[in-house]
Design a protein around this motif. Sequence first.
Motif, PDB file in Angstrom:
ATOM      1  N   GLY A  59       0.862  -1.101  -0.021  1.00 55.35           N
ATOM      2  CA  GLY A  59      -0.096   0.031  -0.057  1.00 55.35           C
ATOM      3  C   GLY A  59       0.911   1.350  -0.027  1.00 55.35           C
ATOM      4  O   GLY A  59       0.447   2.276   0.459  1.00 55.35           O
ATOM      5  N   TYR A 197      -2.783  -2.188   5.761  1.00 60.46           N
ATOM      6  CA  TYR A 197      -3.606  -2.034   4.656  1.00 60.46           C
ATOM      7  C   TYR A 197      -5.086  -2.256   4.859  1.00 60.46           C
ATOM      8  O   TYR A 197      -6.109  -1.812   4.297  1.00 60.46           O
ATOM      9  CB  TYR A 197      -3.132  -2.784   3.609  1.00 60.46           C
ATOM     10  CG  TYR A 197      -3.669  -3.090   2.347  1.00 60.46           C
ATOM     11  CD1 TYR A 197      -3.215  -2.227   0.951  1.00 60.46           C
ATOM     12  CD2 TYR A 197      -4.891  -3.832   2.035  1.00 60.46           C
ATOM     13  CE1 TYR A 197      -3.983  -2.260  -0.165  1.00 60.46           C
ATOM     14  CE2 TYR A 197      -5.575  -3.666   0.716  1.00 60.46           C
ATOM     15  CZ  TYR A 197      -5.188  -2.923  -0.328  1.00 60.46           C
ATOM     16  OH  TYR A 197      -5.574  -3.091  -1.605  1.00 60.46           O
ATOM     17  N   MET A 236      -7.852   6.791  -7.607  1.00 58.58           N
ATOM     18  CA  MET A 236      -6.533   6.675  -7.817  1.00 58.58           C
ATOM     19  C   MET A 236      -6.086   6.086  -9.438  1.00 58.58           C
ATOM     20  O   MET A 236      -5.210   6.676  -9.822  1.00 58.58           O
ATOM     21  CB  MET A 236      -5.750   6.090  -6.744  1.00 58.58           C
ATOM     22  CG  MET A 236      -5.078   6.881  -5.395  1.00 58.58           C
ATOM     23  SD  MET A 236      -4.561   5.885  -4.200  1.00 58.58           S
ATOM     24  CE  MET A 236      -3.331   5.209  -4.980  1.00 58.58           C
ATOM     25  N   ARG A 261      -4.215  -2.848  -9.466  1.00 68.19           N
ATOM     26  CA  ARG A 261      -4.757  -4.085  -9.784  1.00 68.19           C
ATOM     27  C   ARG A 261      -6.087  -4.556  -9.626  1.00 68.19           C
ATOM     28  O   ARG A 261      -7.057  -4.426 -10.391  1.00 68.19           O
ATOM     29  CB  ARG A 261      -3.741  -5.135  -9.629  1.00 68.19           C
ATOM     30  CG  ARG A 261      -3.828  -6.504 -10.446  1.00 68.19           C
ATOM     31  CD  ARG A 261      -2.731  -7.646  -9.900  1.00 68.19           C
ATOM     32  NE  ARG A 261      -3.150  -7.947  -8.403  1.00 68.19           N
ATOM     33  CZ  ARG A 261      -3.931  -8.744  -7.786  1.00 68.19           C
ATOM     34  NH1 ARG A 261      -4.450  -9.555  -8.508  1.00 68.19           N
ATOM     35  NH2 ARG A 261      -3.777  -8.859  -6.560  1.00 68.19           N
TER      36      ARG A 261
HETATM   37  P1  A3P Z   1      -3.182  -5.148  -5.469  1.00 72.53           P
HETATM   38  O1  A3P Z   1      -2.012  -5.990  -6.405  1.00 72.53           O
HETATM   39  O2  A3P Z   1      -3.523  -6.396  -4.449  1.00 72.53           O
HETATM   40  O3  A3P Z   1      -4.301  -4.896  -6.217  1.00 72.53           O
HETATM   41  P2  A3P Z   1       2.244  -0.872  -3.609  1.00 72.53           P
HETATM   42  O4  A3P Z   1       2.019   0.752  -3.855  1.00 72.53           O
HETATM   43  O5  A3P Z   1       3.021  -0.979  -2.137  1.00 72.53           O
HETATM   44  O6  A3P Z   1       3.197  -1.280  -4.761  1.00 72.53           O
HETATM   45  O7  A3P Z   1       0.944  -1.685  -3.297  1.00 72.53           O
HETATM   46  C1  A3P Z   1       0.258  -1.951  -4.619  1.00 72.53           C
HETATM   47  C2  A3P Z   1      -1.238  -2.518  -4.017  1.00 72.53           C
HETATM   48  O8  A3P Z   1      -1.878  -1.661  -3.235  1.00 72.53           O
HETATM   49  C3  A3P Z   1      -2.011  -3.182  -5.266  1.00 72.53           C
HETATM   50  O9  A3P Z   1      -2.705  -4.254  -4.734  1.00 72.53           O
HETATM   51  C4  A3P Z   1      -3.078  -1.835  -5.383  1.00 72.53           C
HETATM   52  O10 A3P Z   1      -3.923  -2.190  -6.083  1.00 72.53           O
HETATM   53  C5  A3P Z   1      -3.123  -1.554  -4.000  1.00 72.53           C
HETATM   54  N1  A3P Z   1      -3.559  -0.237  -3.663  1.00 72.53           N
HETATM   55  C6  A3P Z   1      -3.218   1.069  -4.208  1.00 72.53           C
HETATM   56  N2  A3P Z   1      -3.960   2.186  -3.945  1.00 72.53           N
HETATM   57  C7  A3P Z   1      -5.217   1.517  -3.198  1.00 72.53           C
HETATM   58  C8  A3P Z   1      -6.307   1.880  -3.021  1.00 72.53           C
HETATM   59  N3  A3P Z   1      -6.879   3.265  -2.951  1.00 72.53           N
HETATM   60  N4  A3P Z   1      -7.251   1.069  -2.553  1.00 72.53           N
HETATM   61  C9  A3P Z   1      -7.120  -0.111  -2.418  1.00 72.53           C
HETATM   62  N5  A3P Z   1      -6.031  -0.743  -2.872  1.00 72.53           N
HETATM   63  C10 A3P Z   1      -5.033   0.240  -3.131  1.00 72.53           C
END
Ligand code: A3P
Length: 300
Positions: A59, A197, A236, A261
């Motif tokens: 996150g 998260y 986002m 994702r």
């Molecule tokens: P998923 O691959 O499970 O969707 P990081 O930024 O540490 O690389 O983490 C990325 C993960 O955080 C991804 O997970 C992404 O979709 C999720 N993420 C980022 N922004 C988010 C939001 N606003 N709400 C929920 N999940 C979020």
Amino acid sequence: PPAHSKPCVSITDMAVRYVCYKGINFPPGYNSEQSLRFAETQFRVRDDDVFNVTYPKSGTVWMTEILSLIRSRGDPAWNRAVLNSERSPWFSTQLGLDAAQTCPSPRLLTCHLPLQLFPKAFFSSRAKVVYTVRDPRDVVVSYYHFSKMCSSYQDPESFAQFLEDFLRGDVPHGSWFEHVRAWRQLKGKDNVFFISYEELQQDLQGSVRRLCQFLGQELEDADISSVVENTSFQAMRENDKCNSTLLPRNIMDQERGTFLRKGVCGDWKNHFTVAQSEHFAMIYRERMRGLNGAFPWEWG
Ligand code: A3P
């Protein structure tokens, strides 16, 4: 071929050679031994710095958006106009160091550094750390998909193999277990804030309020609502200053996946077999001994 030999990897995969610094692998391109050593031993920490620290896929980018919006009191203009990597530079990377050093105070800074490689200067400063942790089963799933689309990562052979590597700590940025355990030791310090998260998912508004309190920033209710609105998964995804779509294809191949994702808790259930989940639980209990009940995720 002998049973232990690995299947052939493609030339592109072979081109990815991780940078090894003090026994931990880092993706090449952004990181170098020199940038990591500088971050650890020479980076000048300012008392009003706020560090966003995570193990990958926990996150990080979400927290950058939240911290940026809190700083601008809910006004989304900064988040929409300026790339996240400029708002909160990755100071331990070659590119990010410059941005971090020229950044006016108060700075937001981001990294995935394990505690033992974090800037030494932090420990005698009044700077703050926000550490976000995520259910490691969702981390490994997210990391697997991310590794496929990011050119600085070796293309995983299969999910099963990636899971084994993750459990052994043989992935970039090292072992999740060691990262989390070491950072957790700082719990209780008044300049370190732990959040998960899962808490962000469950109660974003309450999480933002607690973060404001930790940061010493008083926001009106309407400003808090704006932080929440502008950091939703959907908001986002629509903001190209944080959704990674502006990165060139040779860094992040958008045809091989989406950085933002799924954004849910529990996607591991769609990836793990029963045997994998039992194996994971066994290793987790062993490695996280003494920390049972410390995190919001449940087993079973
Ligand atoms: P998923 O691959 O499970 O969707 P990081 O930024 O540490 O690389 O983490 C990325 C993960 O955080 C991804 O997970 C992404 O979709 C999720 N993420 C980022 N922004 C988010 C939001 N606003 N709400 C929920 N999940 C979020």
